[in-house]
Write a protein that holds these residues in place. Structure first.
Motif, PDB file in Angstrom:
ATOM      1  N   VAL A  68      17.222  16.191 -10.213  1.00  0.00           N
ATOM      2  CA  VAL A  68      15.992  16.850 -10.663  1.00  0.00           C
ATOM      3  C   VAL A  68      16.267  18.351 -10.810  1.00  0.00           C
ATOM      4  CG1 VAL A  68      13.575  17.349 -10.128  1.00  0.00           C
ATOM      5  CG2 VAL A  68      14.568  15.147  -9.458  1.00  0.00           C
ATOM      6  N   PRO A  69      16.019  18.938 -11.989  1.00  0.00           N
ATOM      7  CA  PRO A  69      16.253  20.374 -12.166  1.00  0.00           C
ATOM      8  C   PRO A  69      15.426  21.191 -11.170  1.00  0.00           C
ATOM      9  CG  PRO A  69      15.876  19.297 -14.280  1.00  0.00           C
ATOM     10  CD  PRO A  69      15.538  18.285 -13.222  1.00  0.00           C
ATOM     11  N   ASP A  70      16.026  22.271 -10.649  1.00  0.00           N
ATOM     12  CA  ASP A  70      15.340  23.009  -9.582  1.00  0.00           C
ATOM     13  C   ASP A  70      13.992  23.588 -10.039  1.00  0.00           C
ATOM     14  OD1 ASP A  70      16.501  24.889 -11.186  1.00  0.00           O
ATOM     15  OD2 ASP A  70      17.560  25.950  -9.584  1.00  0.00           O
ATOM     16  N   GLU A  71      13.908  23.986 -11.333  1.00  0.00           N
ATOM     17  CA  GLU A  71      12.628  24.543 -11.780  1.00  0.00           C
ATOM     18  C   GLU A  71      11.537  23.460 -11.867  1.00  0.00           C
ATOM     19  OE1 GLU A  71      15.270  24.006 -15.453  1.00  0.00           O
ATOM     20  OE2 GLU A  71      15.489  24.664 -13.390  1.00  0.00           O
ATOM     21  N   GLU A  72      11.941  22.249 -12.229  1.00  0.00           N
ATOM     22  CA  GLU A  72      10.980  21.137 -12.285  1.00  0.00           C
ATOM     23  C   GLU A  72      10.511  20.766 -10.875  1.00  0.00           C
ATOM     24  OE1 GLU A  72      12.469  17.797 -14.527  1.00  0.00           O
ATOM     25  OE2 GLU A  72      10.796  16.506 -13.921  1.00  0.00           O
ATOM     26  N   LEU A  73      11.459  20.769  -9.948  1.00  0.00           N
ATOM     27  CA  LEU A  73      11.117  20.470  -8.559  1.00  0.00           C
ATOM     28  C   LEU A  73      10.199  21.552  -7.992  1.00  0.00           C
ATOM     29  CD1 LEU A  73      11.450  18.805  -5.985  1.00  0.00           C
ATOM     30  CD2 LEU A  73      13.619  19.998  -5.574  1.00  0.00           C
ATOM     31  N   MET A  74      10.533  22.789  -8.238  1.00  0.00           N
ATOM     32  CA  MET A  74       9.720  23.901  -7.716  1.00  0.00           C
ATOM     33  C   MET A  74       8.300  23.840  -8.269  1.00  0.00           C
ATOM     34  SD  MET A  74       9.637  26.381  -5.623  1.00  0.00           S
ATOM     35  CE  MET A  74      11.251  27.019  -5.218  1.00  0.00           C
ATOM     36  N   LYS A  75       8.175  23.459  -9.510  1.00  0.00           N
ATOM     37  CA  LYS A  75       6.848  23.364 -10.126  1.00  0.00           C
ATOM     38  C   LYS A  75       5.984  22.327  -9.378  1.00  0.00           C
ATOM     39  CE  LYS A  75       4.748  22.370 -14.667  1.00  0.00           C
ATOM     40  NZ  LYS A  75       4.178  21.035 -14.479  1.00  0.00           N
ATOM     41  N   GLU A  76       6.585  21.189  -9.076  1.00  0.00           N
ATOM     42  CA  GLU A  76       5.857  20.149  -8.341  1.00  0.00           C
ATOM     43  C   GLU A  76       5.458  20.638  -6.952  1.00  0.00           C
ATOM     44  OE1 GLU A  76       5.064  16.660  -9.274  1.00  0.00           O
ATOM     45  OE2 GLU A  76       5.176  17.859 -11.103  1.00  0.00           O
ATOM     46  N   ILE A  77       6.380  21.348  -6.313  1.00  0.00           N
ATOM     47  CA  ILE A  77       6.108  21.850  -4.961  1.00  0.00           C
ATOM     48  C   ILE A  77       4.964  22.869  -4.995  1.00  0.00           C
ATOM     49  CG2 ILE A  77       7.079  23.176  -3.038  1.00  0.00           C
ATOM     50  CD1 ILE A  77       9.846  21.906  -3.842  1.00  0.00           C
ATOM     51  N   ILE A  78       5.017  23.768  -5.956  1.00  0.00           N
ATOM     52  CA  ILE A  78       3.960  24.784  -6.067  1.00  0.00           C
ATOM     53  C   ILE A  78       2.615  24.131  -6.372  1.00  0.00           C
ATOM     54  CG2 ILE A  78       3.150  26.725  -7.508  1.00  0.00           C
ATOM     55  CD1 ILE A  78       6.092  27.655  -7.605  1.00  0.00           C
ATOM     56  N   GLU A  79       2.657  23.027  -7.088  1.00  0.00           N
ATOM     57  CA  GLU A  79       1.405  22.308  -7.387  1.00  0.00           C
ATOM     58  C   GLU A  79       0.915  21.477  -6.202  1.00  0.00           C
ATOM     59  OE1 GLU A  79       1.999  20.179 -11.042  1.00  0.00           O
ATOM     60  OE2 GLU A  79       2.066  22.020 -12.229  1.00  0.00           O
ATOM     61  N   GLY A  80       1.652  21.514  -5.098  1.00  0.00           N
ATOM     62  CA  GLY A  80       1.159  20.887  -3.871  1.00  0.00           C
ATOM     63  C   GLY A  80       1.640  19.479  -3.606  1.00  0.00           C
ATOM     64  N   ARG A  81       2.709  19.066  -4.273  1.00  0.00           N
ATOM     65  CA  ARG A  81       3.143  17.677  -4.117  1.00  0.00           C
ATOM     66  C   ARG A  81       4.424  17.525  -3.295  1.00  0.00           C
ATOM     67  NH1 ARG A  81       0.157  17.006  -8.815  1.00  0.00           N
ATOM     68  NH2 ARG A  81       1.626  18.153 -10.099  1.00  0.00           N
ATOM     69  N   SER A  82       4.740  18.500  -2.479  1.00  0.00           N
ATOM     70  CA  SER A  82       6.008  18.430  -1.737  1.00  0.00           C
ATOM     71  C   SER A  82       6.111  17.191  -0.852  1.00  0.00           C
ATOM     72  CB  SER A  82       6.172  19.679  -0.864  1.00  0.00           C
ATOM     73  OG  SER A  82       7.332  19.585  -0.074  1.00  0.00           O
ATOM     74  N   ILE A  83       5.003  16.752  -0.282  1.00  0.00           N
ATOM     75  CA  ILE A  83       5.112  15.651   0.697  1.00  0.00           C
ATOM     76  C   ILE A  83       5.200  14.269   0.067  1.00  0.00           C
ATOM     77  CG2 ILE A  83       3.937  16.960   2.503  1.00  0.00           C
ATOM     78  CD1 ILE A  83       1.528  15.082   2.106  1.00  0.00           C
ATOM     79  N   SER A  84       5.011  14.169  -1.224  1.00  0.00           N
ATOM     80  CA  SER A  84       5.142  12.838  -1.858  1.00  0.00           C
ATOM     81  C   SER A  84       5.733  13.016  -3.261  1.00  0.00           C
ATOM     82  CB  SER A  84       3.787  12.133  -1.911  1.00  0.00           C
ATOM     83  OG  SER A  84       2.825  12.944  -2.557  1.00  0.00           O
ATOM     84  N   LEU A  85       6.893  13.580  -3.313  1.00  0.00           N
ATOM     85  CA  LEU A  85       7.523  13.855  -4.606  1.00  0.00           C
ATOM     86  C   LEU A  85       7.991  12.562  -5.271  1.00  0.00           C
ATOM     87  CD1 LEU A  85       9.496  17.013  -3.494  1.00  0.00           C
ATOM     88  CD2 LEU A  85       7.704  16.965  -5.257  1.00  0.00           C
TER      89      LEU A  85
END
Lengths: 203, 178
Positions: A68-85
């Motif tokens: 997973v590209p780091d920018e795509e992952l970071m976007k998901e995390i910032i949107e609040g989905r870190s605990i269920s990626l």
């Protein structure tokens, strides 16, 4: 190995998440890794692109190493989905429920075997989860039916703040020092707390 | 056609799909009234499971994530209660936690235990339909009241393309009464 990420790449990504979280820019929990980069890279040596990876609420390293590209992952995390990626295109499924991924991973492995597939499943769990009833059921079922799955137990000694060994009244976990080829076990010390990045953030 | 006849017809219809697989306790061997509705389903599609309801529901989800269409059988509501974690926290929440990326299509079959001629007592006749309707937002929960309801409900559960799963509830007493 799918990516050429190094230990430093992984550490830097988590540091960036920590910094972003501490700045109050992530309005959801994050669970960070530190101290297991070499073990994680080693586990990923045999993980193929078509393999499935299932994780708990702490899964940033697995997502990066699965491609997973780091920018795509970071976007998901910032949107609040870190605990269920979840990244279907990378065959990644994560859940914030302790033990929740175990039977799902087992079912994927059963489907692969039933349909004659050649890919495999890699299921990452923590030390406390590895002691649950559902873990014992799923590992036993996978073993007895020779399913294409590996269970990776990441032991940081804690479940939130609870000491796993003390709570269970044992000095040794069930799969610690085991020689089961279906189970990979490693121990590490995480310098981050269970959730967050060690700084009180006022939202 | 009778209530039982429609259930059997539905199971036979589901079996024509190449990706269906049936799992549960007493699906490949005798054991419950539901078993007899599967008697013409090919043995290769029947996966006998140990008693481990949560694991069965999780395996069901995993099978579906990998592209199969599992028909997961829990003979009574009271037994299905043991699988609530996987049903509510994972199957029902899948569209939300994966932003619609994962769309597992699962068919779950359960029943309200029969009370006649033998009454199996309170741990075997539960009907939790309304409670589960309150808990689930992305799993359709269908109570099969009449024989003519059955086949269309199963056909929709199989053929639907909206990524939703279906939980179908049958009445044990109607096997002999309708």
């Amino acid at each position: 190995m799918i990516t050429k990420l190094t230990k430093d790449d992984l550490v830097k990504f988590e540091e960036k998440v920590a910094e972003t979280f501490n700045a109050g820019k992530i309005k959801a929990p994050v669970h960070l890794y530190y101290g297991n980069e070499e073990e994680m890279i080693d586990v990923f040596q045999v993980i193929e692109r078509e393999d499935w990876v299932l994780c708990s609420w702490r899964s940033h390293y697995q997502c990066l190493l699965k491609g997973v590209p780091d920018e795509e992952l970071m976007k998901e995390i910032i949107e609040g989905r870190s605990i269920s990626l979840c990244f279907p295109e990378y065959k990644i499924f994560s859940s914030g429920i302790a033990g929740g991924i175990l039977p799902i991973a087992t079912g994927i492995a059963l489907s692969i075997k039933h349909n004659g597939g050649e890919n495999r499943v890699h299921c990452f769990i923590g030390d406390m989860t590895s002691e649950t009833g559902i873990a014992h059921e799923c590992i036993k079922y996978s073993h007895n039916h020779d399913l294409p799955i590996r269970f990776i137990i990441e032991d940081d000694g804690k479940s939130v703040c609870t000491d796993t060994r003390e709570a269970w009244g044992t000095d040794q976990l069930t799969y610690e020092n085991n020689d089961d080829p279906m189970v990979v076990y490693y121990r590490y010390q995480n310098s981050y707390p269970h959730a967050g990045a060690g700084v009180r953030v006022q939202f | 056609m009778s209530y039982f006849g429609e259930l059997k017809r539905s199971m036979d219809y589901l079996a024509t799909h190449p990706r269906t697989i049936y799992l549960g306790q007493a699906v490949a061997v005798p054991g419950t009234a539901m078993t007899t509705t599967l008697k013409d389903v090919p043995q290769t599609k029947l996966r006998e499971m140990p008693i481990t309801e949560e694991m069965q529901m999780g395996i069901t989800i995993g099978l579906a994530l990998d592209g199969m269409i599992p028909v997961s059988i829990f003979p009574r509501w009271n037994f299905l209660l043991l699988a609530v974690n996987q049903l509510v926290n994972h199957l029902d929440r899948m569209p939300q936690i994966s932003k619609g990326g994962y769309k597992p299509v699962v068919i779950i079959r359960t029943g309200i235990g029969s009370e006649r001629p033998l009454h199996p007592q309170q741990q075997h006749i539960g009907d939790f339909t309304e409670a589960f309707r309150l808990m689930c937002h992305h799993v359709d929960i269908i109570r099969l009241e009449e024989p003519e309801d059955i086949f269309p409900a199963y056909r929709k559960a199989l053929d639907r393309e909206d990524g939703r799963s279906t939980l179908l509830i049958e009445y044990g007493d109607y096997y002999n009464e309708k």
